[in-house]
Design a protein around this motif. Structure first.
Motif, PDB file in Angstrom:
ATOM      1  N   ALA A  50      22.716 -12.158 -74.404  1.00 27.79           N
ATOM      2  CA  ALA A  50      22.161 -11.715 -73.124  1.00 27.79           C
ATOM      3  C   ALA A  50      21.280 -12.812 -72.556  1.00 27.79           C
ATOM      4  O   ALA A  50      20.675 -13.595 -73.300  1.00 27.79           O
ATOM      5  N   ILE A  51      21.215 -12.844 -71.224  1.00 24.02           N
ATOM      6  CA  ILE A  51      20.344 -13.791 -70.533  1.00 24.02           C
ATOM      7  C   ILE A  51      19.679 -13.052 -69.386  1.00 24.02           C
ATOM      8  O   ILE A  51      20.350 -12.470 -68.531  1.00 24.02           O
ATOM      9  N   ASP A  52      18.371 -13.072 -69.391  1.00 23.76           N
ATOM     10  CA  ASP A  52      17.636 -12.305 -68.391  1.00 23.76           C
ATOM     11  C   ASP A  52      17.443 -13.157 -67.133  1.00 23.76           C
ATOM     12  O   ASP A  52      17.812 -14.339 -67.095  1.00 23.76           O
ATOM     13  N   SER A  53      16.826 -12.546 -66.122  1.00 22.13           N
ATOM     14  CA  SER A  53      16.640 -13.237 -64.852  1.00 22.13           C
ATOM     15  C   SER A  53      15.730 -14.458 -64.985  1.00 22.13           C
ATOM     16  O   SER A  53      15.812 -15.388 -64.181  1.00 22.13           O
ATOM     17  N   ARG A  71      23.944 -19.137 -67.249  1.00 18.67           N
ATOM     18  CA  ARG A  71      24.256 -18.572 -65.941  1.00 18.67           C
ATOM     19  C   ARG A  71      24.034 -19.622 -64.864  1.00 18.67           C
ATOM     20  O   ARG A  71      23.168 -20.492 -65.000  1.00 18.67           O
ATOM     21  N   ASP A  72      24.815 -19.509 -63.803  1.00 15.78           N
ATOM     22  CA  ASP A  72      24.661 -20.369 -62.633  1.00 15.78           C
ATOM     23  C   ASP A  72      24.395 -19.444 -61.454  1.00 15.78           C
ATOM     24  O   ASP A  72      25.319 -18.848 -60.904  1.00 15.78           O
ATOM     25  N   ASN A  76      26.843 -17.382 -58.841  1.00 14.95           N
ATOM     26  CA  ASN A  76      27.012 -16.017 -59.377  1.00 14.95           C
ATOM     27  C   ASN A  76      27.980 -16.009 -60.559  1.00 14.95           C
ATOM     28  O   ASN A  76      28.893 -15.181 -60.629  1.00 14.95           O
ATOM     29  N   MET A  77      27.762 -16.939 -61.480  1.00 19.12           N
ATOM     30  CA  MET A  77      28.647 -17.072 -62.631  1.00 19.12           C
ATOM     31  C   MET A  77      27.865 -16.921 -63.933  1.00 19.12           C
ATOM     32  O   MET A  77      26.715 -17.368 -64.049  1.00 19.12           O
TER      33      MET A  77
END
Length: 126
Positions: A50-53, A71-72, A76-77
């Motif tokens: 998981a990766i949070d904001s 995340r990019d 939005n990837m």
């Protein structure tokens, strides 16, 4: 409408690598916790990464040191880089998002995932 579309699955020999991608149509991607889950035949769905904001990450013990989530936000990837793959990594992999508070949720890390992609198959042969 939320849409999560995975790509990049496939078959690889043990020790090999794969990279999963998830194109997310999410109103507030930047503010959303994103994750990857997997489910093997006859087993329950389990959280992988998981990766949070704030870009903090968390991994299942079984993949630590081998998998990397990223995340990019500009595109939005969501990505999952998988190295040194093992046969026990074989499963359907699902991109997931925590968006609002509606519907059934599956908790992992500090997030409560309630949206899912259709899945991408990963098969690792020995």
């Amino acid at each position: 409408q939320v849409q999560l579309v995975e790509s990049g699955g496939g078959s690889v020999q043990a020790g090999g690598s794969l990279r999963l991608s998830c194109a997310a149509s999410v109103g507030n991607f930047i503010g959303s916790c994103m994750g990857w889950f997997r489910q093997a035949p006859g087993k329950e769905r389990e959280g992988v990464a998981a990766i949070d904001s704030d870009h903090t990450t968390n991994y299942a013990e079984s993949v630590k040191g081998r998998f990397t989530i990223s995340r990019d936000n500009a595109k939005n990837m969501l990505y999952l880089e998988m190295n040194n793959l093992k046969p026990e990594d074989s499963a359907m992999y699902y991109c997931s998002a925590e968006i609002g508070s509606g519907g059934p949720v599956v908790p992992f890390y500090r997030c409560f995932f309630n949206y899912w992609g259709q899945g991408a198959q990963v098969t690792v042969s020995s």
